[in-house]
Design an enzyme around this catalytic site. Structure first.
Site, PDB file in Angstrom:
ATOM      1  N   ILE A 189     -12.248   3.700   1.291  1.00 44.60           N
ATOM      2  CA  ILE A 189     -11.498   2.972   2.118  1.00 44.60           C
ATOM      3  C   ILE A 189     -11.140   1.928   1.195  1.00 44.60           C
ATOM      4  O   ILE A 189     -11.503   1.292   0.133  1.00 44.60           O
ATOM      5  CB  ILE A 189     -12.459   2.177   2.918  1.00 44.60           C
ATOM      6  CG1 ILE A 189     -11.966   1.271   4.108  1.00 44.60           C
ATOM      7  CG2 ILE A 189     -13.674   1.517   2.366  1.00 44.60           C
ATOM      8  CD1 ILE A 189     -12.666   0.573   4.988  1.00 44.60           C
ATOM      9  N   SER A 190      -9.569   1.416   1.499  1.00 42.97           N
ATOM     10  CA  SER A 190      -8.892   0.561   0.597  1.00 42.97           C
ATOM     11  C   SER A 190      -9.523  -0.806   0.548  1.00 42.97           C
ATOM     12  O   SER A 190     -10.147  -1.187   1.304  1.00 42.97           O
ATOM     13  CB  SER A 190      -7.341   0.555   1.142  1.00 42.97           C
ATOM     14  OG  SER A 190      -6.701   1.781   1.090  1.00 42.97           O
ATOM     15  N   HIS A 211      -5.522  -3.495   3.077  1.00 46.49           N
ATOM     16  CA  HIS A 211      -5.185  -3.573   4.507  1.00 46.49           C
ATOM     17  C   HIS A 211      -4.647  -4.605   5.123  1.00 46.49           C
ATOM     18  O   HIS A 211      -3.634  -4.520   5.757  1.00 46.49           O
ATOM     19  CB  HIS A 211      -6.662  -3.246   5.098  1.00 46.49           C
ATOM     20  CG  HIS A 211      -7.350  -1.985   4.996  1.00 46.49           C
ATOM     21  ND1 HIS A 211      -8.585  -1.990   5.113  1.00 46.49           N
ATOM     22  CD2 HIS A 211      -6.896  -0.814   4.771  1.00 46.49           C
ATOM     23  CE1 HIS A 211      -9.037  -0.889   5.123  1.00 46.49           C
ATOM     24  NE2 HIS A 211      -7.921   0.147   4.871  1.00 46.49           N
ATOM     25  N   SER A 232     -11.511   6.302   7.186  1.00 50.73           N
ATOM     26  CA  SER A 232     -12.665   5.774   7.982  1.00 50.73           C
ATOM     27  C   SER A 232     -12.244   5.380   9.144  1.00 50.73           C
ATOM     28  O   SER A 232     -13.174   5.208  10.091  1.00 50.73           O
ATOM     29  CB  SER A 232     -13.136   4.373   7.172  1.00 50.73           C
ATOM     30  OG  SER A 232     -12.228   3.366   7.243  1.00 50.73           O
ATOM     31  N   ASP A 253      -5.746  12.810   9.550  1.00 52.29           N
ATOM     32  CA  ASP A 253      -6.287  13.141   8.562  1.00 52.29           C
ATOM     33  C   ASP A 253      -6.404  14.678   8.081  1.00 52.29           C
ATOM     34  O   ASP A 253      -7.021  15.146   9.278  1.00 52.29           O
ATOM     35  CB  ASP A 253      -7.787  12.389   8.287  1.00 52.29           C
ATOM     36  CG  ASP A 253      -7.939  12.052   6.678  1.00 52.29           C
ATOM     37  OD1 ASP A 253      -8.267  13.346   6.032  1.00 52.29           O
ATOM     38  OD2 ASP A 253      -7.932  10.951   6.327  1.00 52.29           O
ATOM     39  N   ASP A 278      -2.511  17.971   8.772  1.00 49.87           N
ATOM     40  CA  ASP A 278      -1.447  17.700   7.456  1.00 49.87           C
ATOM     41  C   ASP A 278      -0.702  16.463   7.634  1.00 49.87           C
ATOM     42  O   ASP A 278       0.403  16.558   8.199  1.00 49.87           O
ATOM     43  CB  ASP A 278      -1.048  18.855   7.106  1.00 49.87           C
ATOM     44  CG  ASP A 278      -0.095  18.820   5.648  1.00 49.87           C
ATOM     45  OD1 ASP A 278      -0.139  17.639   5.276  1.00 49.87           O
ATOM     46  OD2 ASP A 278       0.083  19.850   4.901  1.00 49.87           O
ATOM     47  N   GLN A 281      -8.659  17.972  -2.236  1.00 51.78           N
ATOM     48  CA  GLN A 281      -9.153  16.708  -2.105  1.00 51.78           C
ATOM     49  C   GLN A 281     -10.750  16.541  -2.180  1.00 51.78           C
ATOM     50  O   GLN A 281     -11.390  15.887  -2.895  1.00 51.78           O
ATOM     51  CB  GLN A 281      -9.165  16.108  -0.496  1.00 51.78           C
ATOM     52  CG  GLN A 281      -9.184  14.771  -0.407  1.00 51.78           C
ATOM     53  CD  GLN A 281      -8.437  13.832  -0.849  1.00 51.78           C
ATOM     54  OE1 GLN A 281      -7.290  13.806  -0.486  1.00 51.78           O
ATOM     55  NE2 GLN A 281      -8.672  13.086  -1.649  1.00 51.78           N
TER      56      GLN A 281
END
Length: 238
Positions: free
Chosen positions: A74-75, A80, A104, A125, A157, A237
């Protein structure tokens, strides 16, 4: 995501890293006090969505990226806030929004608050487990966003966008692409704005703002240097 202090500027970006909070309100107030949050709509949205619901580490209120599983983070809260402020003019009541790499679900939920009951936000996602996580996270205190259909999380995607709900007034991409994905540009409405980190994995990328005017003409601007996880497929990933 990490802001690079080697890009344009300096003190504000360095200060962003000091925006740690003792609790959720303190975190949001720190972001406002350091000039990262500027508008009341972003402040109110971030205050309404508790980061701890979406970040299950003991450092949920630290201004750093945090792991959420599947080799994804999560950034940091300041990223954000910066993304929402960059898009604030396009996150208006009734707007249609696409959040690529929704992870998230935190930023997606904030956007849904900002576009109101008449708006529509899709978070996409490619990792099913993360989509399930985002649904569970949002259900803790904001299930009404999903039951009212103003917010939907889908597996897909994100590099191809989500054509079913296009065109979008704004598109946020939460992972770095080697180049701007053309399907996302195509799905941006005239008058819309897209933000996306662009550049190689493992290096400083450019946080790009793309605007499409009412006649469909495109302009691009580099906002800052950042470091994001790659926008890729699931097998690479996890």
């Amino acid at each position: 995501a990490v802001v690079s202090t080697q890009s344009t500027g300096t003190c504000k970006k360095i200060m962003a890293w000091r925006s740690h909070g003792k609790n959720h309100r303190d975190l949001v107030d720190q972001l406002k006090g350091h000039g990262i949050i500027k508008s009341s709509s972003v402040y109110n949205a971030m205050l309404a969505v508790d980061r701890r619901d979406f970040c299950h580490t003991r450092e949920a209120y630290r201004d750093n990226p945090q792991p959420i599983g599947s080799n994804v983070t999560i950034s940091a809260p300041h990223m954000h806030a910066h993304a929402l402020e960059t898009l604030v003019g396009h996150l208006k009541p009734g707007s249609r929004v696409l959040d690529v790499g929704s992870g998230s679900g935190y930023l997606t939920a904030c956007m849904s608050i900002m576009v109101g009951e008449a708006g529509r936000v899709v978070g996409i996602d490619h990792i099913k487990e993360l989509v399930e996580l985002s649904i569970a996270n949002t259900s803790r205190n904001h299930s009404e966003l999903m039951t009212s259909s103003r917010l939907q999380y889908v597996v897909g995607d994100g590099r191809k966008g989500y054509a079913q709900d296009a065109p979008y007034d704004c598109i946020h991409v939460g992972a770095a692409a080697p180049t701007l994905p053309q399907p996302l540009v195509d799905q941006l409405a005239n008058g819309g704005r897209l933000v996306c980190p662009v550049g190689p994995t493992g290096s400083i990328q450019d946080f790009i703002q793309l605007d499409k005017d009412e006649n469909g003409r495109i302009t691009k601007k580099k906002l800052m240097g950042v470091s994001y996880v790659p926008l890729t497929d699931k097998c690479r990933q996890v």
